[in-house]
Design an enzyme around this catalytic site. Structure first.
Site, PDB file in Angstrom:
ATOM      1  N   ASN A   1     -10.081   0.575   3.079  1.00  0.00           N
ATOM      2  CA  ASN A   1      -8.672   0.624   2.667  1.00  0.00           C
ATOM      3  C   ASN A   1      -8.594   0.322   1.167  1.00  0.00           C
ATOM      4  O   ASN A   1      -8.777  -0.825   0.755  1.00  0.00           O
ATOM      5  CB  ASN A   1      -7.895  -0.409   3.488  1.00  0.00           C
ATOM      6  CG  ASN A   1      -6.419  -0.468   3.125  1.00  0.00           C
ATOM      7  OD1 ASN A   1      -5.995   0.078   2.104  1.00  0.00           O
ATOM      8  ND2 ASN A   1      -5.640  -1.137   3.948  1.00  0.00           N
TER       9      ASN A   1
ATOM     10  N   HIS B   1      -2.056   6.915   4.462  1.00  0.00           N
ATOM     11  CA  HIS B   1      -2.735   5.734   3.928  1.00  0.00           C
ATOM     12  C   HIS B   1      -3.901   5.415   4.861  1.00  0.00           C
ATOM     13  O   HIS B   1      -3.769   5.418   6.081  1.00  0.00           O
ATOM     14  CB  HIS B   1      -1.748   4.565   3.862  1.00  0.00           C
ATOM     15  CG  HIS B   1      -2.399   3.270   3.523  1.00  0.00           C
ATOM     16  ND1 HIS B   1      -3.324   3.152   2.504  1.00  0.00           N
ATOM     17  CD2 HIS B   1      -2.303   2.032   4.086  1.00  0.00           C
ATOM     18  CE1 HIS B   1      -3.742   1.903   2.443  1.00  0.00           C
ATOM     19  NE2 HIS B   1      -3.147   1.208   3.397  1.00  0.00           N
TER      20      HIS B   1
ATOM     21  N   CYS C   1       0.825  -1.223   0.000  1.00  0.00           N
ATOM     22  CA  CYS C   1       0.000   0.000   0.000  1.00  0.00           C
ATOM     23  C   CYS C   1       0.854   1.265   0.000  1.00  0.00           C
ATOM     24  O   CYS C   1       0.319   2.366  -0.123  1.00  0.00           O
ATOM     25  CB  CYS C   1      -0.942  -0.006   1.193  1.00  0.00           C
ATOM     26  SG  CYS C   1      -2.130  -1.348   1.135  1.00  0.00           S
TER      27      CYS C   1
HETATM   28  N1  COA Z   1     -16.399  -8.484  13.189  1.00  0.00           N
HETATM   29  C1  COA Z   1     -16.575  -8.887  14.453  1.00  0.00           C
HETATM   30  N2  COA Z   1     -15.580  -9.393  15.198  1.00  0.00           N
HETATM   31  C2  COA Z   1     -14.376  -9.479  14.628  1.00  0.00           C
HETATM   32  C3  COA Z   1     -14.129  -9.063  13.296  1.00  0.00           C
HETATM   33  C4  COA Z   1     -15.203  -8.548  12.574  1.00  0.00           C
HETATM   34  N3  COA Z   1     -15.084  -8.145  11.313  1.00  0.00           N
HETATM   35  N4  COA Z   1     -12.826  -9.264  13.010  1.00  0.00           N
HETATM   36  C5  COA Z   1     -12.267  -9.765  14.112  1.00  0.00           C
HETATM   37  N5  COA Z   1     -13.203  -9.903  15.095  1.00  0.00           N
HETATM   38  C6  COA Z   1     -13.038 -10.425  16.438  1.00  0.00           C
HETATM   39  C7  COA Z   1     -11.856 -11.362  16.555  1.00  0.00           C
HETATM   40  O1  COA Z   1     -12.213 -12.663  16.150  1.00  0.00           O
HETATM   41  C8  COA Z   1     -11.566 -11.259  18.017  1.00  0.00           C
HETATM   42  O2  COA Z   1     -12.462 -12.087  18.706  1.00  0.00           O
HETATM   43  P1  COA Z   1     -11.978 -12.945  19.978  1.00  0.00           P
HETATM   44  O3  COA Z   1     -11.492 -11.942  20.958  1.00  0.00           O
HETATM   45  O4  COA Z   1     -13.205 -13.669  20.370  1.00  0.00           O
HETATM   46  O5  COA Z   1     -10.887 -13.815  19.451  1.00  0.00           O
HETATM   47  C9  COA Z   1     -11.895  -9.813  18.370  1.00  0.00           C
HETATM   48  O6  COA Z   1     -12.736  -9.360  17.301  1.00  0.00           O
HETATM   49  C10 COA Z   1     -10.699  -8.918  18.464  1.00  0.00           C
HETATM   50  O7  COA Z   1      -9.867  -9.184  17.351  1.00  0.00           O
HETATM   51  P2  COA Z   1      -8.543  -8.397  17.094  1.00  0.00           P
HETATM   52  O8  COA Z   1      -7.864  -8.945  15.884  1.00  0.00           O
HETATM   53  O9  COA Z   1      -7.758  -8.307  18.375  1.00  0.00           O
HETATM   54  O10 COA Z   1      -9.133  -6.949  16.777  1.00  0.00           O
HETATM   55  P3  COA Z   1      -8.353  -5.626  16.587  1.00  0.00           P
HETATM   56  O11 COA Z   1      -8.880  -4.644  17.530  1.00  0.00           O
HETATM   57  O12 COA Z   1      -6.872  -5.844  16.532  1.00  0.00           O
HETATM   58  O13 COA Z   1      -8.820  -5.206  15.134  1.00  0.00           O
HETATM   59  C11 COA Z   1      -8.044  -5.161  12.870  1.00  0.00           C
HETATM   60  C12 COA Z   1      -8.516  -6.044  14.021  1.00  0.00           C
HETATM   61  C13 COA Z   1      -7.743  -6.059  11.678  1.00  0.00           C
HETATM   62  C14 COA Z   1      -9.134  -4.193  12.511  1.00  0.00           C
HETATM   63  C15 COA Z   1      -6.772  -4.392  13.299  1.00  0.00           C
HETATM   64  O14 COA Z   1      -5.850  -5.266  13.861  1.00  0.00           O
HETATM   65  C16 COA Z   1      -6.114  -3.654  12.178  1.00  0.00           C
HETATM   66  O15 COA Z   1      -6.665  -2.728  11.629  1.00  0.00           O
HETATM   67  N6  COA Z   1      -4.862  -4.033  11.822  1.00  0.00           N
HETATM   68  C17 COA Z   1      -4.128  -3.346  10.794  1.00  0.00           C
HETATM   69  C18 COA Z   1      -4.675  -3.742   9.456  1.00  0.00           C
HETATM   70  C19 COA Z   1      -4.084  -2.960   8.342  1.00  0.00           C
HETATM   71  O16 COA Z   1      -3.748  -1.822   8.505  1.00  0.00           O
HETATM   72  N7  COA Z   1      -4.010  -3.591   7.190  1.00  0.00           N
HETATM   73  C20 COA Z   1      -3.631  -2.979   5.980  1.00  0.00           C
HETATM   74  C21 COA Z   1      -2.203  -2.657   5.891  1.00  0.00           C
HETATM   75  S1  COA Z   1      -1.876  -1.834   4.394  1.00  0.00           S
END
Ligand code: COA
Length: 332
Positions: free
Chosen positions: A282, A252, A112
């Site tokens: 994104n 980004h 990205c």
């Molecule tokens: N809806 C509902 N629950 C969800 C979910 C969704 N779409 N996606 C994940 N969960 C759940 C998980 O299963 C987890 O459940 P559990 O606690 O029972 O295991 C809980 O939510 C927390 O998950 P977690 O991964 O810790 O959430 P988070 O707060 O870290 O958010 C992201 C997840 C992906 C949104 C976050 O980590 C993120 O934005 N990361 C960076 C991604 C990024 O920038 N990517 C592009 C790079 S160019």
């Protein structure tokens, strides 16, 4: 002479996929997506369109904005994470669809951060005197690489394209510094494992959905909150500026919480960071160009404003461009 952005354009497909639509596809909720990411809806590419089509639409708008014809362009650089085909490059398809002559065209693969890399590359070509006007595009349709049963990734991405035209501007203005970085140790954190020569598409890879985006969300989140400040500091240092000199940070668009974290780290108002993630999710290499184009078309950028474009992504990669804005006047 300096090199600056002399035109901007963007294109978003008309099909909107809301969080409520996603509630019907995977076990998620509008509330979770909004609070954890800041996204309300995203655009999805038309079934009969490809990323070259989105790239062409964005490019046409950028050409119009710069008051240029396609025949004025000397080089096309297209950044993408979802090339239309592995071969040929998507930029060659764009060149043909735009009706450009035999000007060189190539793709950049830098996750990205691709647009930041492509702007930096394009700038060098003009600075060396090899070319005068470079069309730089970020275009992605990651919706075509998502596992629509995986709620941890399918809610995050949207499709779109953004374009900028680089050209000569008055001295002291334009792109005043660039910073690029990569760390392949993090290559496994965000990837599309299959479809390349390392793991060609097979029945097995298809069944295991290895042609879909795989991400270690929390690891990428931690990386992003380090990478954005690092790139910002390094690019500003090269420009001999501080964060207080910056009018707009155009980051980004991956997660609103990453941007909040960055604002906090720098002690800057959240309004200094341009955000459109709520509408588009994104859009990968397109996100910075789309945000810049929207800001420019809203007449919010004025001559002399300092802009910081800053990105991070798969690779891992990160980088930034610092720009002193000048309104381009075409010499007739
Ligand atoms: N809806 C509902 N629950 C969800 C979910 C969704 N779409 N996606 C994940 N969960 C759940 C998980 O299963 C987890 O459940 P559990 O606690 O029972 O295991 C809980 O939510 C927390 O998950 P977690 O991964 O810790 O959430 P988070 O707060 O870290 O958010 C992201 C997840 C992906 C949104 C976050 O980590 C993120 O934005 N990361 C960076 C991604 C990024 O920038 N990517 C592009 C790079 S160019």
């Amino acid at each position: 002479m300096s090199v600056g952005i002399i035109g901007t354009g963007s294109y978003l497909p008309s099909k909107v996929l809301t969080n409520f639509d996603l509630e019907k596809i995977v076990d998620t909720s509008d509330e979770w997506i909004k609070t954890r990411t800041g996204i309300s809806e995203r655009r999805i590419i038309d079934d009969n369109a490809n990323i070259s089509d989105m790239a062409v639409e964005a490019s046409k708008k950028a050409l119009l904005d710069a008051d240029l014809e396609v025949s004025d362009i000397d080089l096309i650089i297209l950044a993408t994470c979802s090339p239309e085909t592995l071969m040929p490059s998507t930029s060659c398809l764009v060149q043909q669809k735009l009706g450009a002559k035999t000007i060189p065209a190539f793709d950049v693969s830098a996750g990205c951060t691709g647009l930041i890399y492509a702007i930096t590359i394009g700038t060098q070509f003009i600075e060396t005197g090899m070319y005068e006007k470079v069309l730089v595009i970020g275009a992605d349709a990651l919706s075509r690489h998502l596992d629509w049963t995986d709620r941890t990734t399918c809610v995050l991405f949207g499709d779109g394209a953004g374009a900028v035209i680089l050209g000569k501007v008055q001295k002291g203005y334009g792109i005043i510094s660039n910073y690029l970085a990569a760390d392949g140790k993090g290559a496994d954190l965000l990837k599309i494992p299959a479809g390349g020569s390392g793991l060609p598409a097979t029945e097995d890879s298809f069944e295991k959905k290895l042609h879909c985006v795989q991400m270690s969300g929390s690891e990428v989140f931690k990386f992003a909150t380090r990478a954005l400040p690092r790139a910002t500091k390094a690019a500003l240092k090269r420009a001999n500026l501080t964060i207080d000199d910056v009018k707009y940070i155009i980051p980004h668009q991956a997660n609103i919480r990453i941007l909040e974290n960055v604002a906090k780290k720098f002690g800057v108002g959240f309004d200094k960071l341009i955000k459109n993630i709520d509408k588009y999710g994104n859009t990968s290499t397109a996100s910075i160009a789309i945000a810049l184009d929207e800001l420019q078309r809203a007449n919010k950028i004025h001559e002399g404003d300092i802009l910081l474009l800053v990105g991070f992504g798969a690779g891992l990669t990160w980088g930034a461009n610092v720009i002193k804005w000048v309104k381009y006047k075409k010499s007739k």
